[in-house]
Scaffold this motif. Structure first.
Motif, PDB file in Angstrom:
ATOM      1  N   THR A 242     -30.836  40.089  -4.868  1.00 52.07           N
ATOM      2  CA  THR A 242     -30.834  40.726  -4.104  1.00 52.07           C
ATOM      3  C   THR A 242     -30.011  38.886  -3.737  1.00 52.07           C
ATOM      4  OG1 THR A 242     -31.046  40.366  -1.178  1.00 52.07           O
ATOM      5  CG2 THR A 242     -32.933  40.232  -3.260  1.00 52.07           C
ATOM      6  N   ALA A 243     -29.445  38.470  -2.689  1.00 48.59           N
ATOM      7  CA  ALA A 243     -29.375  36.182  -2.506  1.00 48.59           C
ATOM      8  C   ALA A 243     -29.244  37.103  -1.251  1.00 48.59           C
ATOM      9  CB  ALA A 243     -28.535  36.343  -3.189  1.00 48.59           C
ATOM     10  N   SER A 244     -29.968  35.369  -0.267  1.00 45.35           N
ATOM     11  CA  SER A 244     -28.992  36.390   1.181  1.00 45.35           C
ATOM     12  C   SER A 244     -28.158  35.431   1.623  1.00 45.35           C
ATOM     13  CB  SER A 244     -29.524  34.524   2.232  1.00 45.35           C
ATOM     14  OG  SER A 244     -28.227  33.226   1.048  1.00 45.35           O
ATOM     15  N   VAL A 245     -27.208  36.244   2.664  1.00 49.18           N
ATOM     16  CA  VAL A 245     -25.911  36.619   2.854  1.00 49.18           C
ATOM     17  C   VAL A 245     -24.783  34.958   2.563  1.00 49.18           C
ATOM     18  CG1 VAL A 245     -25.785  36.379   5.103  1.00 49.18           C
ATOM     19  CG2 VAL A 245     -24.272  37.949   4.282  1.00 49.18           C
ATOM     20  N   GLU A 246     -25.454  34.266   3.069  1.00 51.45           N
ATOM     21  CA  GLU A 246     -25.142  33.147   3.523  1.00 51.45           C
ATOM     22  C   GLU A 246     -24.496  32.110   1.483  1.00 51.45           C
ATOM     23  OE1 GLU A 246     -26.406  33.211   7.052  1.00 51.45           O
ATOM     24  OE2 GLU A 246     -27.626  33.347   4.704  1.00 51.45           O
ATOM     25  N   GLU A 247     -25.949  32.447   1.001  1.00 50.50           N
ATOM     26  CA  GLU A 247     -25.691  31.894  -0.747  1.00 50.50           C
ATOM     27  C   GLU A 247     -24.158  32.854  -1.525  1.00 50.50           C
ATOM     28  OE1 GLU A 247     -27.201  30.915  -5.131  1.00 50.50           O
ATOM     29  OE2 GLU A 247     -27.237  30.214  -2.510  1.00 50.50           O
ATOM     30  N   ARG A 248     -24.130  34.476  -1.506  1.00 52.83           N
ATOM     31  CA  ARG A 248     -23.436  35.172  -1.131  1.00 52.83           C
ATOM     32  C   ARG A 248     -21.524  34.632  -0.922  1.00 52.83           C
ATOM     33  NH1 ARG A 248     -24.100  40.649  -0.118  1.00 52.83           N
ATOM     34  NH2 ARG A 248     -25.004  40.510   1.980  1.00 52.83           N
ATOM     35  N   ALA A 249     -21.907  34.472   0.481  1.00 56.29           N
ATOM     36  CA  ALA A 249     -20.857  34.251   1.428  1.00 56.29           C
ATOM     37  C   ALA A 249     -19.559  32.958   0.216  1.00 56.29           C
ATOM     38  CB  ALA A 249     -20.499  33.936   2.499  1.00 56.29           C
ATOM     39  N   SER A 250     -21.257  31.455  -0.004  1.00 57.68           N
ATOM     40  CA  SER A 250     -20.992  30.514  -0.904  1.00 57.68           C
ATOM     41  C   SER A 250     -19.814  30.761  -1.979  1.00 57.68           C
ATOM     42  CB  SER A 250     -21.903  30.242  -0.684  1.00 57.68           C
ATOM     43  OG  SER A 250     -21.720  28.493  -0.904  1.00 57.68           O
ATOM     44  N   ARG A 251     -20.814  31.657  -2.605  1.00 55.39           N
ATOM     45  CA  ARG A 251     -20.748  32.217  -3.947  1.00 55.39           C
ATOM     46  C   ARG A 251     -18.858  33.078  -4.300  1.00 55.39           C
ATOM     47  NH1 ARG A 251     -25.957  35.396  -6.438  1.00 55.39           N
ATOM     48  NH2 ARG A 251     -26.956  33.410  -6.626  1.00 55.39           N
ATOM     49  N   ARG A 252     -18.600  34.129  -3.669  1.00 53.07           N
ATOM     50  CA  ARG A 252     -17.234  34.850  -3.313  1.00 53.07           C
ATOM     51  C   ARG A 252     -16.389  33.577  -2.908  1.00 53.07           C
ATOM     52  NH1 ARG A 252     -16.009  39.664  -2.423  1.00 53.07           N
ATOM     53  NH2 ARG A 252     -17.722  39.857  -4.308  1.00 53.07           N
ATOM     54  N   HIS A 253     -16.505  32.309  -1.822  1.00 54.21           N
ATOM     55  CA  HIS A 253     -15.719  31.871  -1.310  1.00 54.21           C
ATOM     56  C   HIS A 253     -15.118  30.796  -2.457  1.00 54.21           C
ATOM     57  CE1 HIS A 253     -13.713  27.696   0.165  1.00 54.21           C
ATOM     58  NE2 HIS A 253     -13.944  28.413   1.330  1.00 54.21           N
ATOM     59  N   LYS A 254     -16.526  29.877  -3.161  1.00 53.51           N
ATOM     60  CA  LYS A 254     -15.574  29.480  -4.899  1.00 53.51           C
ATOM     61  C   LYS A 254     -15.611  29.866  -5.162  1.00 53.51           C
ATOM     62  CE  LYS A 254     -18.681  26.722  -8.617  1.00 53.51           C
ATOM     63  NZ  LYS A 254     -19.787  26.883  -8.889  1.00 53.51           N
ATOM     64  N   GLN A 255     -15.475  31.628  -5.966  1.00 54.08           N
ATOM     65  CA  GLN A 255     -14.795  32.740  -6.496  1.00 54.08           C
ATOM     66  C   GLN A 255     -12.847  32.241  -5.922  1.00 54.08           C
ATOM     67  OE1 GLN A 255     -16.414  36.337  -6.724  1.00 54.08           O
ATOM     68  NE2 GLN A 255     -18.187  35.963  -8.078  1.00 54.08           N
ATOM     69  N   LEU A 256     -12.943  32.727  -4.856  1.00 50.92           N
ATOM     70  CA  LEU A 256     -11.666  32.687  -4.830  1.00 50.92           C
ATOM     71  C   LEU A 256     -10.973  31.551  -4.242  1.00 50.92           C
ATOM     72  CD1 LEU A 256     -12.297  35.698  -1.311  1.00 50.92           C
ATOM     73  CD2 LEU A 256     -11.215  36.175  -3.193  1.00 50.92           C
ATOM     74  N   ILE A 257     -11.342  30.549  -3.636  1.00 51.06           N
ATOM     75  CA  ILE A 257     -10.782  29.331  -4.191  1.00 51.06           C
ATOM     76  C   ILE A 257     -10.004  29.123  -5.590  1.00 51.06           C
ATOM     77  CG2 ILE A 257     -11.062  26.374  -3.538  1.00 51.06           C
ATOM     78  CD1 ILE A 257     -10.155  28.552  -1.189  1.00 51.06           C
ATOM     79  N   GLU A 258     -11.184  29.185  -6.757  1.00 52.21           N
ATOM     80  CA  GLU A 258     -10.836  28.606  -7.986  1.00 52.21           C
ATOM     81  C   GLU A 258      -9.708  30.167  -8.422  1.00 52.21           C
ATOM     82  OE1 GLU A 258     -14.035  30.621 -10.291  1.00 52.21           O
ATOM     83  OE2 GLU A 258     -15.088  27.761  -9.365  1.00 52.21           O
ATOM     84  N   LYS A 259      -9.798  30.744  -8.034  1.00 51.32           N
ATOM     85  CA  LYS A 259      -8.525  31.398  -7.886  1.00 51.32           C
ATOM     86  C   LYS A 259      -7.261  31.668  -7.673  1.00 51.32           C
ATOM     87  CE  LYS A 259     -11.310  36.184  -9.395  1.00 51.32           C
ATOM     88  NZ  LYS A 259     -11.534  37.081  -9.018  1.00 51.32           N
ATOM     89  N   GLY A 260      -7.329  30.514  -6.773  1.00 49.48           N
ATOM     90  CA  GLY A 260      -5.995  30.331  -5.674  1.00 49.48           C
ATOM     91  C   GLY A 260      -5.754  30.538  -4.518  1.00 49.48           C
ATOM     92  N   ILE A 261      -6.987  31.566  -3.914  1.00 48.97           N
ATOM     93  CA  ILE A 261      -6.948  32.561  -3.119  1.00 48.97           C
ATOM     94  C   ILE A 261      -7.533  32.609  -1.815  1.00 48.97           C
ATOM     95  CG2 ILE A 261      -7.727  34.953  -2.144  1.00 48.97           C
ATOM     96  CD1 ILE A 261      -7.617  35.715  -4.775  1.00 48.97           C
ATOM     97  N   PRO A 262      -6.936  32.105  -0.645  1.00 54.58           N
ATOM     98  CA  PRO A 262      -7.790  31.529   1.334  1.00 54.58           C
ATOM     99  C   PRO A 262      -8.329  32.056   1.173  1.00 54.58           C
ATOM    100  CG  PRO A 262      -5.324  32.276   0.819  1.00 54.58           C
ATOM    101  CD  PRO A 262      -5.253  32.287  -0.635  1.00 54.58           C
ATOM    102  N   ALA A 263      -9.814  31.384   1.457  1.00 55.17           N
ATOM    103  CA  ALA A 263     -10.400  32.378   2.629  1.00 55.17           C
ATOM    104  C   ALA A 263     -11.140  31.295   2.980  1.00 55.17           C
ATOM    105  CB  ALA A 263     -11.487  32.780   1.131  1.00 55.17           C
ATOM    106  N   THR A 264     -11.930  31.510   4.113  1.00 60.27           N
ATOM    107  CA  THR A 264     -13.300  30.953   4.579  1.00 60.27           C
ATOM    108  C   THR A 264     -14.764  31.561   4.465  1.00 60.27           C
ATOM    109  OG1 THR A 264     -12.433  31.976   6.889  1.00 60.27           O
ATOM    110  CG2 THR A 264     -10.494  30.412   6.760  1.00 60.27           C
ATOM    111  N   ILE A 265     -15.930  30.493   5.262  1.00 61.95           N
ATOM    112  CA  ILE A 265     -16.963  31.172   5.010  1.00 61.95           C
ATOM    113  C   ILE A 265     -16.936  32.276   5.854  1.00 61.95           C
ATOM    114  CG2 ILE A 265     -18.893  30.584   4.878  1.00 61.95           C
ATOM    115  CD1 ILE A 265     -18.386  29.667   2.081  1.00 61.95           C
ATOM    116  N   ASP A 266     -16.570  31.607   7.050  1.00 63.37           N
ATOM    117  CA  ASP A 266     -16.342  32.519   8.021  1.00 63.37           C
ATOM    118  C   ASP A 266     -16.425  33.630   8.277  1.00 63.37           C
ATOM    119  OD1 ASP A 266     -18.227  30.590   9.856  1.00 63.37           O
ATOM    120  OD2 ASP A 266     -16.627  30.043  10.989  1.00 63.37           O
ATOM    121  N   GLY A 267     -15.327  33.750   8.219  1.00 57.88           N
ATOM    122  CA  GLY A 267     -14.609  35.592   6.822  1.00 57.88           C
ATOM    123  C   GLY A 267     -15.230  36.300   6.174  1.00 57.88           C
TER     124      GLY A 267
END
Length: 220
Positions: free
Chosen positions: A145-170
């Motif tokens: 498990t991990a905090s939802v904030e940590e998980r959102a940050s990880r997913r955001h980093k993954q998407l940005i690295e792939k060139g996929i636009p995303a926001t932390i709030d979303g």
């Protein structure tokens, strides 16, 4: 050693908890087979999106689940000769997979297929019901498990690295919705197995999480 007696390490947890990366690392470390159960649901979701199958039609989705024949080759997922590794990792497919997974018909169609991955010398399986439903006799059960904030940050980093636009709030909103859907579904809800070892990966390096799981297994 028979197929049924091969040891299983079941690693469950919510989206972006690190379970896939950790499970793959543990499998490599121990020389075990690896099952990313979520990829099977993603393949079903991709097929549904491509064929226009309604995501609220469990009968049609279960039929797709029975028909898919994905292959796992050198870290890639292939279906009908097409490398769909990247295609099943989009956010659209991720959301659709979460919707498909709530239906008992779909889960039943994929259950035995997942269990066939159990082979010597052992299997590391990650998902949301590996330790509770698919491999209840797993030698080691882990809940990452991990905090939802940590998980959102990880997913955001993954998407940005792939060139996929995303926001932390979303992403925060999406993760909370997925968590509620996964834990609230009637069939095989996301839950901590009573005998699972809970590991909070918030702020933890992946290498350290892998080492923790490997040591826990070797200590059994």
């Amino acid at each position: 050693m028979t197929e049924q007696s091969a040891p299983v390490i079941a690693i469950d947890g919510p989206t972006a908890s690190g379970k896939g990366t950790v499970a793959a690392g543990v499998a490599a470390e121990l020389g075990f087979h690896y099952l990313d159960s979520g990829s099977l649901y993603r393949v079903v979701a991709l097929a549904a999106l491509r064929t226009g199958t309604a995501l609220d039609d469990p009968t049609a989705l279960a039929a797709l689940a029975r028909d898919i024949r994905p292959g796992f080759v050198e870290g890639k997922i292939v279906a009908a000769g097409e490398d769909i590794t990247a295609a099943i990792r989009t956010e659209e497919v991720s959301r659709a997979a979460s919707q498909c997974a709530v239906f008992p018909q779909v889960r039943a169609a994929l259950l035995e297929r997942q269990r066939r991955f159990r082979n010597a010398p052992g299997l590391v399986a990650d998902g949301r019901d590996m330790g509770t439903i698919v491999f209840p006799d797993a030698k080691l059960k882990v809940y990452l498990t991990a905090s939802v904030e940590e998980r959102a940050s990880r997913r955001h980093k993954q998407l940005i690295e792939k060139g996929i636009p995303a926001t932390i709030d979303g992403l925060l909103r999406d993760l909370r919705e997925r968590d509620a859907r996964d834990s609230g579904r009637a069939e095989a809800p996301l839950a901590v197995a009573p005998d699972a070892r809970v590991i909070d990966t918030t702020g933890m390096r992946i290498a350290d999480a892998i080492t923790t799981v490997v040591k826990a297994f070797q200590a059994l």
